[in-house]
Write a protein that holds these residues in place. Structure first.
Motif, PDB file in Angstrom:
ATOM      1  N   PRO A 140      40.951  44.809  42.732  1.00 13.77           N
ATOM      2  CA  PRO A 140      39.575  45.367  41.884  1.00 13.77           C
ATOM      3  C   PRO A 140      40.167  46.674  40.788  1.00 13.77           C
ATOM      4  O   PRO A 140      41.197  47.425  41.169  1.00 13.77           O
ATOM      5  CB  PRO A 140      38.847  46.139  42.789  1.00 13.77           C
ATOM      6  CG  PRO A 140      39.399  45.293  44.200  1.00 13.77           C
ATOM      7  CD  PRO A 140      40.836  45.174  43.856  1.00 13.77           C
ATOM      8  N   MET A 141      39.869  46.590  39.505  1.00 14.80           N
ATOM      9  CA  MET A 141      40.216  47.408  38.739  1.00 14.80           C
ATOM     10  C   MET A 141      38.995  48.108  37.728  1.00 14.80           C
ATOM     11  O   MET A 141      38.205  47.302  37.282  1.00 14.80           O
ATOM     12  CB  MET A 141      41.369  46.748  37.671  1.00 14.80           C
ATOM     13  CG  MET A 141      42.097  47.654  36.938  1.00 14.80           C
ATOM     14  SD  MET A 141      43.465  46.673  36.059  1.00 14.80           S
ATOM     15  CE  MET A 141      44.554  46.207  37.641  1.00 14.80           C
ATOM     16  N   ASN A 142      39.267  49.393  37.387  1.00 12.08           N
ATOM     17  CA  ASN A 142      38.360  49.791  36.208  1.00 12.08           C
ATOM     18  C   ASN A 142      38.552  48.961  34.976  1.00 12.08           C
ATOM     19  O   ASN A 142      39.609  48.486  34.435  1.00 12.08           O
ATOM     20  CB  ASN A 142      38.829  51.150  36.037  1.00 12.08           C
ATOM     21  CG  ASN A 142      38.168  51.800  34.827  1.00 12.08           C
ATOM     22  OD1 ASN A 142      38.327  51.682  33.758  1.00 12.08           O
ATOM     23  ND2 ASN A 142      37.121  52.576  35.292  1.00 12.08           N
ATOM     24  N   ASN A 167      29.568  45.430  34.443  1.00 11.03           N
ATOM     25  CA  ASN A 167      30.153  45.996  35.627  1.00 11.03           C
ATOM     26  C   ASN A 167      31.199  47.045  35.105  1.00 11.03           C
ATOM     27  O   ASN A 167      31.906  46.574  34.120  1.00 11.03           O
ATOM     28  CB  ASN A 167      30.562  45.180  36.670  1.00 11.03           C
ATOM     29  CG  ASN A 167      29.559  44.249  37.452  1.00 11.03           C
ATOM     30  OD1 ASN A 167      28.329  44.634  37.279  1.00 11.03           O
ATOM     31  ND2 ASN A 167      29.973  43.278  38.202  1.00 11.03           N
ATOM     32  N   SER A 168      31.504  47.846  35.638  1.00 15.99           N
ATOM     33  CA  SER A 168      32.581  48.891  35.597  1.00 15.99           C
ATOM     34  C   SER A 168      33.754  48.494  35.911  1.00 15.99           C
ATOM     35  O   SER A 168      34.898  49.131  35.649  1.00 15.99           O
ATOM     36  CB  SER A 168      32.101  50.390  35.729  1.00 15.99           C
ATOM     37  OG  SER A 168      31.865  50.520  37.211  1.00 15.99           O
ATOM     38  N   THR A 169      33.838  47.440  36.825  1.00 14.02           N
ATOM     39  CA  THR A 169      35.001  47.054  37.506  1.00 14.02           C
ATOM     40  C   THR A 169      35.245  45.544  37.321  1.00 14.02           C
ATOM     41  O   THR A 169      34.221  44.787  37.026  1.00 14.02           O
ATOM     42  CB  THR A 169      35.137  47.407  38.743  1.00 14.02           C
ATOM     43  OG1 THR A 169      33.997  46.712  39.516  1.00 14.02           O
ATOM     44  CG2 THR A 169      35.113  49.055  39.030  1.00 14.02           C
ATOM     45  N   ASN A 171      37.847  42.169  38.718  1.00 19.05           N
ATOM     46  CA  ASN A 171      38.951  41.613  39.788  1.00 19.05           C
ATOM     47  C   ASN A 171      39.936  41.041  38.944  1.00 19.05           C
ATOM     48  O   ASN A 171      39.652  39.984  38.388  1.00 19.05           O
ATOM     49  CB  ASN A 171      38.370  40.521  40.954  1.00 19.05           C
ATOM     50  CG  ASN A 171      37.681  41.428  41.723  1.00 19.05           C
ATOM     51  OD1 ASN A 171      37.863  42.745  42.347  1.00 19.05           O
ATOM     52  ND2 ASN A 171      36.391  40.520  42.203  1.00 19.05           N
TER      53      ASN A 171
END
Length: 306
Positions: A140-142, A167-169, A171
């Motif tokens: 999971p990443m910004n 979304n702000s994140t 995968n």
């Protein structure tokens, strides 16, 4: 310790046990290799860990979701192998353009002439990854961090795609320092990739994967020249109007250019239908015209125009 129900059996597993560990105990009960777990009715990747009491089932390579997971993982391994063997300087960023039967076609860019030696090296590199059994890491990443990674890898199609993500994140999957984004599940490591082949086809590479009916057998590849030609033509149409990816399409829609895009595609389609009609007249003895396509793809409308 968590209680896991598998069929009629109830077993206890300590926290941190992966679904892959549990699948290893049950693999002999399945005809084909296990690809995914189903926890309480929801699909989970095998590298996920037991974190609650649950009911567990397994999906194999013969199941639709399992077969797609296998294909997705094979594609990731191929992309990394091409990047390492050929590199940006020769072929740019590799991608699978379309499928031909059970083959996944990856064109070579920059007018580079692919050789059999190149194909052999890519094949050997993939086998090296399989032998090393490298973990496939899901991270999971910004969103901004992910964009920076894909810019560094010259994957502008991913950057464009993320521009419209709410979304702000996100995968991201990593394979030994190589990052990519896939909408779907992955196998836990490269060692699961037992059945595949890579061959030279037209101006690119073809990744051969078994079908879901016999997921441990690679069928003889039968070239489909007419289908390949049409798919290549469709790809060139996208390039000609600068819409090659979903991100490009999103940009066109949001900039208000979608009507122009549709008109250009309609004009190209009408021209193509005219060429087919001319070919039919030129032959003179045509009795049947066969039209193939999936449900709701426009076969009836096409037949009326023709």
């Amino acid at each position: 310790v968590f209680r896991v129900t598998i069929g009629t059996e109830v077993k206890e597993y300590p926290k941190g046990t992966t679904y892959a560990d549990i699948a290893a105990e049950y693999k002999d009960r399945y005809e084909y290799p296990i690809a995914l777990a189903v926890r309480n009715g929801k699909i989970r990747e095998l590298f996920k860990k037991v974190d609650r009491d649950c009911t567990l089932e397994f999906l194999t390579l013969a199941d639709d979701a399992g077969h797609k997971t296998y294909t997705r993982t094979a594609t990731l391994i191929l992309m990394k192998a091409i990047e390492e063997v050929l590199g940006h300087e020769k072929v740019g960023t590799a991608k699978v353009e379309f499928t031909i039967g059970n083959g996944y076609f990856c064109p070579v860019k920059y007018d580079y002439t692919l050789t059999q030696d190149d194909v052999d090296k890519v094949n050997s590199k993939m086998q090296e990854y399989v032998d090393r059994d490298i973990l496939v890491m899901k991270k999971p990443m910004n969103l901004e961090e992910a964009k920076d990674i894909f810019r560094a890898q010259d994957m502008e199609d991913k950057v464009k795609l993320f521009r419209y993500r709410d979304n702000s994140t996100v995968n991201i999957y990593e394979l030994d320092g190589y990052y990519d984004y896939y909408y779907g599940y992955m196998l836990p490591s490269t060692g699961y990739l037992k059945y595949y082949d890579v061959m030279q086809y037209e101006e690119g590479l073809l990744l051969l994967i078994p079908g879901a009916t016999e997921p441990d057998k690679i069928d003889f590849f039968e070239p489909r020249e007419k289908l390949f030609h049409e798919l290549k033509t469709a790809t060139q149409w996208g390039e000609s109007i600068e819409i090659e990816t979903v991100g490009d399409l999103n940009n066109a829609i949001c900039s208000g250019d979608v009507n122009d895009m549709i008109l250009m595609q309609e004009a190209q389609q009408e021209r193509r239908i005219g060429e087919i009609a001319q070919e039919i007249v030129r032959r003179g003895d045509v009795k049947f015209v066969l039209i193939a396509g999936p449900s709701s793809s426009g076969k009836t409308t096409f037949s009326h125009r023709l």
